[in-house]
Scaffold this active site. Sequence first.
Site, PDB file in Angstrom:
ATOM      1  N   ASP A  75      -1.862  -8.316   4.613  1.00 50.89           N
ATOM      2  CA  ASP A  75      -2.071  -7.143   5.463  1.00 50.89           C
ATOM      3  C   ASP A  75      -0.853  -6.235   5.349  1.00 50.89           C
ATOM      4  O   ASP A  75       0.291  -6.697   5.460  1.00 50.89           O
ATOM      5  CB  ASP A  75      -2.285  -7.577   6.914  1.00 50.89           C
ATOM      6  CG  ASP A  75      -2.606  -6.403   7.825  1.00 50.89           C
ATOM      7  OD1 ASP A  75      -3.794  -6.119   8.004  1.00 50.89           O
ATOM      8  OD2 ASP A  75      -1.665  -5.784   8.363  1.00 50.89           O
ATOM      9  N   ILE A  76      -1.096  -4.943   5.106  1.00 46.91           N
ATOM     10  CA  ILE A  76       0.010  -3.989   5.002  1.00 46.91           C
ATOM     11  C   ILE A  76       0.607  -3.766   6.391  1.00 46.91           C
ATOM     12  O   ILE A  76      -0.110  -3.406   7.331  1.00 46.91           O
ATOM     13  CB  ILE A  76      -0.461  -2.656   4.396  1.00 46.91           C
ATOM     14  CG1 ILE A  76      -1.042  -2.882   2.994  1.00 46.91           C
ATOM     15  CG2 ILE A  76       0.699  -1.660   4.323  1.00 46.91           C
ATOM     16  CD1 ILE A  76      -1.662  -1.646   2.371  1.00 46.91           C
ATOM     17  N   ASN A  83      -0.282   5.939   8.048  1.00 52.07           N
ATOM     18  CA  ASN A  83      -1.401   6.879   8.008  1.00 52.07           C
ATOM     19  C   ASN A  83      -1.189   8.039   8.981  1.00 52.07           C
ATOM     20  O   ASN A  83      -1.386   9.203   8.632  1.00 52.07           O
ATOM     21  CB  ASN A  83      -2.705   6.154   8.367  1.00 52.07           C
ATOM     22  CG  ASN A  83      -3.628   5.989   7.173  1.00 52.07           C
ATOM     23  OD1 ASN A  83      -3.428   6.596   6.131  1.00 52.07           O
ATOM     24  ND2 ASN A  83      -4.625   5.159   7.324  1.00 52.07           N
ATOM     25  N   ASP A  92      -4.360   6.296   1.516  1.00 51.03           N
ATOM     26  CA  ASP A  92      -5.229   5.786   0.448  1.00 51.03           C
ATOM     27  C   ASP A  92      -4.420   5.480  -0.807  1.00 51.03           C
ATOM     28  O   ASP A  92      -4.698   4.509  -1.524  1.00 51.03           O
ATOM     29  CB  ASP A  92      -6.323   6.807   0.115  1.00 51.03           C
ATOM     30  CG  ASP A  92      -7.404   6.886   1.177  1.00 51.03           C
ATOM     31  OD1 ASP A  92      -7.429   6.012   2.073  1.00 51.03           O
ATOM     32  OD2 ASP A  92      -8.232   7.817   1.118  1.00 51.03           O
ATOM     33  N   GLU A 118      -6.769  -2.261   5.705  1.00 50.12           N
ATOM     34  CA  GLU A 118      -5.546  -2.524   4.929  1.00 50.12           C
ATOM     35  C   GLU A 118      -5.357  -4.010   4.646  1.00 50.12           C
ATOM     36  O   GLU A 118      -4.256  -4.442   4.307  1.00 50.12           O
ATOM     37  CB  GLU A 118      -4.329  -1.978   5.670  1.00 50.12           C
ATOM     38  CG  GLU A 118      -3.990  -2.651   6.972  1.00 50.12           C
ATOM     39  CD  GLU A 118      -4.693  -2.061   8.188  1.00 50.12           C
ATOM     40  OE1 GLU A 118      -4.159  -2.208   9.297  1.00 50.12           O
ATOM     41  OE2 GLU A 118      -5.764  -1.447   8.025  1.00 50.12           O
TER      42      GLU A 118
END
Length: 204
Positions: A75-76, A83, A92, A118
Amino acid sequence: MDFLKKPFSDFDLNHKLLKFRKDHYLRKELEQIEIEADTDRLTGLANRRKMDEFLEALVTIFSEENEPFSIIIADIDNFKHYNDTNGHQLGDNVLSIVASIFKKQIRRGDLAARYGGEEFVIILPNCSKENALKIANNLRFTIAEEKIPFQEKQPLGNLTCTFGVATFPQDALSKELLIKQADKCLYLGKSDGKNKVVSNNYKN
């Protein structure tokens, strides 16, 4: 082969060639549709459907062979912050960069998939927990070292990922429980400050 057996006219030949071209392009189009049905458009990784099919097959095969395989959920970290700060287009771009790292780093025969948002899943056939942890840490370091635009604005001062690792049959005997176990480890890593690799009895 039709024309080796009998004389033919130009009209017949052209008719056969047109039919061949039509069949060829139809077959290629169907192949492309199948690929797209299994692929996440943004990242080029496998999608959730392909991941589920692959994981289900491994559970069946490796249950019979009594061999291990591992999964990694990544997971980012603080992706919503990235964002909101930089816009969805750059968000993106980050997803594509991280996906590209996964594609380059994993072994032949492994599967990298976009799990949603993500989150990503990497499935590692014939892979013990020890080796899966090494792979996850290599991915973590590579992502942390990647020069990503505006990453200095992130809460950690860098764009990073957290990883949860689970191994079949050591941690779970079904697809659902294996994902749940890896997700639980991911959550522990997030709660402990992010940019970590976590599995049962291991945290780094």
